[in-house]
Design a protein around this motif. Structure first.
Motif, PDB file in Angstrom:
ATOM      1  N   GLY A   4       0.805  -1.206   0.000  1.00  7.10           N
ATOM      2  CA  GLY A   4       0.000   0.000   0.000  1.00  7.10           C
ATOM      3  C   GLY A   4       0.842   1.263   0.000  1.00  7.10           C
ATOM      4  O   GLY A   4       2.062   1.233  -0.173  1.00  7.10           O
ATOM      5  N   LYS A   5       0.190   2.384   0.210  1.00  2.00           N
ATOM      6  CA  LYS A   5       0.882   3.675   0.257  1.00  2.00           C
ATOM      7  C   LYS A   5       1.748   3.731   1.508  1.00  2.00           C
ATOM      8  O   LYS A   5       1.251   3.594   2.622  1.00  2.00           O
ATOM      9  N   PRO A   6       3.065   3.906   1.330  1.00  2.00           N
ATOM     10  CA  PRO A   6       3.951   3.855   2.502  1.00  2.00           C
ATOM     11  C   PRO A   6       3.860   5.093   3.384  1.00  2.00           C
ATOM     12  O   PRO A   6       3.716   6.212   2.899  1.00  2.00           O
ATOM     13  N   THR A   7       3.957   4.866   4.685  1.00  2.00           N
ATOM     14  CA  THR A   7       4.038   5.974   5.634  1.00  2.00           C
ATOM     15  C   THR A   7       5.512   6.314   5.826  1.00  2.00           C
ATOM     16  O   THR A   7       6.401   5.543   5.439  1.00  2.00           O
ATOM     17  N   GLU A   8       5.784   7.451   6.457  1.00  2.00           N
ATOM     18  CA  GLU A   8       7.166   7.844   6.731  1.00  2.00           C
ATOM     19  C   GLU A   8       7.842   6.813   7.636  1.00  2.00           C
ATOM     20  O   GLU A   8       9.026   6.501   7.466  1.00  2.00           O
ATOM     21  N   THR A   9       7.076   6.303   8.582  1.00  2.00           N
ATOM     22  CA  THR A   9       7.625   5.289   9.499  1.00  2.00           C
ATOM     23  C   THR A   9       8.024   4.031   8.727  1.00  2.00           C
ATOM     24  O   THR A   9       9.084   3.441   8.995  1.00  2.00           O
ATOM     25  N   GLU A  10       7.207   3.634   7.763  1.00  2.00           N
ATOM     26  CA  GLU A  10       7.514   2.434   6.977  1.00  2.00           C
ATOM     27  C   GLU A  10       8.746   2.648   6.096  1.00  2.00           C
ATOM     28  O   GLU A  10       9.555   1.729   5.928  1.00  2.00           O
TER      29      GLU A  10
END
Length: 242
Positions: free
Chosen positions: A215-221
């Motif tokens: 999916g759409k990555p978060t900054e944490t990911e």
């Protein structure tokens, strides 16, 4: 010819004609039956594909098809998932053999099946490229466009030509493949649950998936991906020392 002989001959001819007509009718019926069966199979396939796409679209609209956050660290090697084996050719016409080409280095594999997924994968790619610019690192990246639609298989050359025009910079062409075979097997092996989103996999030096995100990555990911990449680079360097 006598009258009785003429009647007998007429009866035989009439019988032959009846048999011919019966055979012709049977063939037509059989042909219709085969055509009806083919039509039923096509309708069933369309129904299954339609139901699958509708369910995926519903999930995508609900939560971006993101079922969980990516782990913050790599899994143990014994728990790694073997990346599926297949051969492919990049947009620059370079042959790639998996998982053989994963050996002795850390690889980021990005997989998408639709345009929106390709955009998500590019976010992972840009973070990876920005973080790891040292050419001496044992790193490799591979983008896979997995095609499960029979129509696109018929226009492969056109599809690849458009991808070459779309993908910038052109250096990506040497690390981008359009995979048109074994889509179901690859999808099942890597647990691709929704064709609308992108997937990221970190594969270690022995061909095992040790970290994944979707999916759409978060900054944490993205930070987790880079952290896990560094750990896998350390494993490769440790292997080379020994």
């Amino acid at each position: 010819m006598s009258w009785s002989a003429a009647i007998k001959r007429f009866s035989l001819l009439k019988g032959c004609r009846t048999v011919v007509l019966l055979n012709r009718s049977w063939r037509q019926l059989s042909s219709q039956t085969r055509a009806e069966k083919r039509q039923l199979i096509r309708e069933q396939i369309r129904k299954e594909l339609g139901q699958g796409y509708v369910a995926e679209l519903k999930e995508f609209r609900a939560n971006g098809a993101k079922r969980s956050e990516a782990p913050t660290t790599i899994c143990e090697q014994k728990d790694g998932l073997q990346f599926p084996a297949f051969d492919c050719i990049t947009l620059s016409q370079r042959r790639v053999s998996l998982p053989q080409d994963f050996m002795d280095r850390t690889t980021l594999v990005l997989l998408s099946m639709r345009g929106v997924g390709l955009t998500m994968c590019d976010t992972y790619r840009q973070s990876f490229v920005s973080e790891f610019q040292d050419p001496n690192l044992h790193l490799f990246s591979l983008e896979i466009c997995l095609v499960d639609n029979w129509f696109f298989r018929l226009i492969r050359n056109t599809l690849e030509s458009r991808l070459r025009e779309k993908l910038k910079p052109s250096t990506r062409h040497d690390q981008f493949v359009c995979q048109l075979t074994n889509a179901r097997t690859i999808r099942s092996s890597l647990s691709i649950h929704n064709s609308l989103i992108g997937y990221a996999f970190l594969v270690d030096h022995s061909g095992l998936v040790r970290w994944s995100a979707h999916g759409k990555p978060t900054e944490t990911e993205l930070k987790s991906m880079n952290f896990c990449t560094s750990k896998l680079i350390g494993e490769v360097e440790s292997t080379h020392k020994h």
